[in-house]
Write a protein that holds these residues in place. Sequence first.
Motif, PDB file in Angstrom:
ATOM      1  N   THR A   3       9.227  12.106  -2.458  1.00  0.00           N
ATOM      2  CA  THR A   3       9.621  11.426  -1.234  1.00  0.00           C
ATOM      3  C   THR A   3      10.989  11.890  -0.772  1.00  0.00           C
ATOM      4  O   THR A   3      11.219  12.083   0.423  1.00  0.00           O
ATOM      5  N   THR A  27       0.761  15.182   2.778  1.00  0.00           N
ATOM      6  CA  THR A  27      -0.033  14.022   2.371  1.00  0.00           C
ATOM      7  C   THR A  27      -1.112  14.440   1.377  1.00  0.00           C
ATOM      8  O   THR A  27      -1.353  13.744   0.384  1.00  0.00           O
ATOM      9  N   ILE A  52       2.523   4.542  -6.168  1.00  0.00           N
ATOM     10  CA  ILE A  52       2.385   4.126  -4.772  1.00  0.00           C
ATOM     11  C   ILE A  52       3.460   3.102  -4.415  1.00  0.00           C
ATOM     12  O   ILE A  52       4.077   3.183  -3.355  1.00  0.00           O
ATOM     13  N   ALA A  53       3.715   2.153  -5.308  1.00  0.00           N
ATOM     14  CA  ALA A  53       4.728   1.130  -5.044  1.00  0.00           C
ATOM     15  C   ALA A  53       6.121   1.755  -4.911  1.00  0.00           C
ATOM     16  O   ALA A  53       6.872   1.428  -3.989  1.00  0.00           O
ATOM     17  N   SER A  55       6.828   4.851  -4.130  1.00  0.00           N
ATOM     18  CA  SER A  55       6.850   5.652  -2.902  1.00  0.00           C
ATOM     19  C   SER A  55       7.000   4.764  -1.676  1.00  0.00           C
ATOM     20  O   SER A  55       7.752   5.073  -0.751  1.00  0.00           O
ATOM     21  N   PHE A  56       6.294   3.653  -1.662  1.00  0.00           N
ATOM     22  CA  PHE A  56       6.346   2.741  -0.521  1.00  0.00           C
ATOM     23  C   PHE A  56       7.754   2.171  -0.352  1.00  0.00           C
ATOM     24  O   PHE A  56       8.305   2.169   0.750  1.00  0.00           O
ATOM     25  N   LEU A  59      10.096   4.942   0.890  1.00  0.00           N
ATOM     26  CA  LEU A  59       9.878   5.235   2.308  1.00  0.00           C
ATOM     27  C   LEU A  59      10.466   4.152   3.208  1.00  0.00           C
ATOM     28  O   LEU A  59      11.055   4.455   4.250  1.00  0.00           O
ATOM     29  N   ILE A  60      10.327   2.908   2.804  1.00  0.00           N
ATOM     30  CA  ILE A  60      10.919   1.820   3.598  1.00  0.00           C
ATOM     31  C   ILE A  60      12.439   1.954   3.616  1.00  0.00           C
ATOM     32  O   ILE A  60      13.073   1.828   4.677  1.00  0.00           O
TER      33      ILE A  60
END
Length: 164
Positions: A3, A27, A52-53, A55-56, A59-60
């Motif tokens: 990321t 992606t 995933i968590a 990365s999320f 990104l936020i």
Amino acid sequence: MYTLSIATFAVRGFFSKKTKLKISFFTAIYIISLILPVLFDDDFIEHMITKIAISFVTLIALFFFTEYAMQKGTKQATKDKVLNLAAFKGLDRSDMYLLQQVLDNVKYKEIAQKIHGSEGALRNKLSKIYKVLEVGDRTGFLTIYSGYELIYEPELIDSLINQS
């Protein structure tokens, strides 16, 4: 880490052209990196959810950071971010045009076509300009002067000298 590298590419303007293709490519790589561990790991689902968590959340955080930086940059852009090329010995109005094209992220090849010259001659000319500005190269110029308004007003320099 993935990321962070994507964010670096975005900040450097990598996604400004052919955006959909490049985002699709990155992606796909990300999805492959999520699925590939299933072949080697018994706790695949747990690791995938964690990836995933993370990365999320990253990104936020990057989204809010870039929004803050853009707002702060907009405020600063209105405050005297002007580069008068007349202050540098050896630069003229035509150099201002070339540097403005660089600031607009136009590729050297396109600039050379616009001025009806060769790309090599353009690179040599810009190299000399970068040396005069003491920025090293295109990246250094963009890093320092991104968001600046370029002007060429020798009269402004003369009036400052006369006031001294």
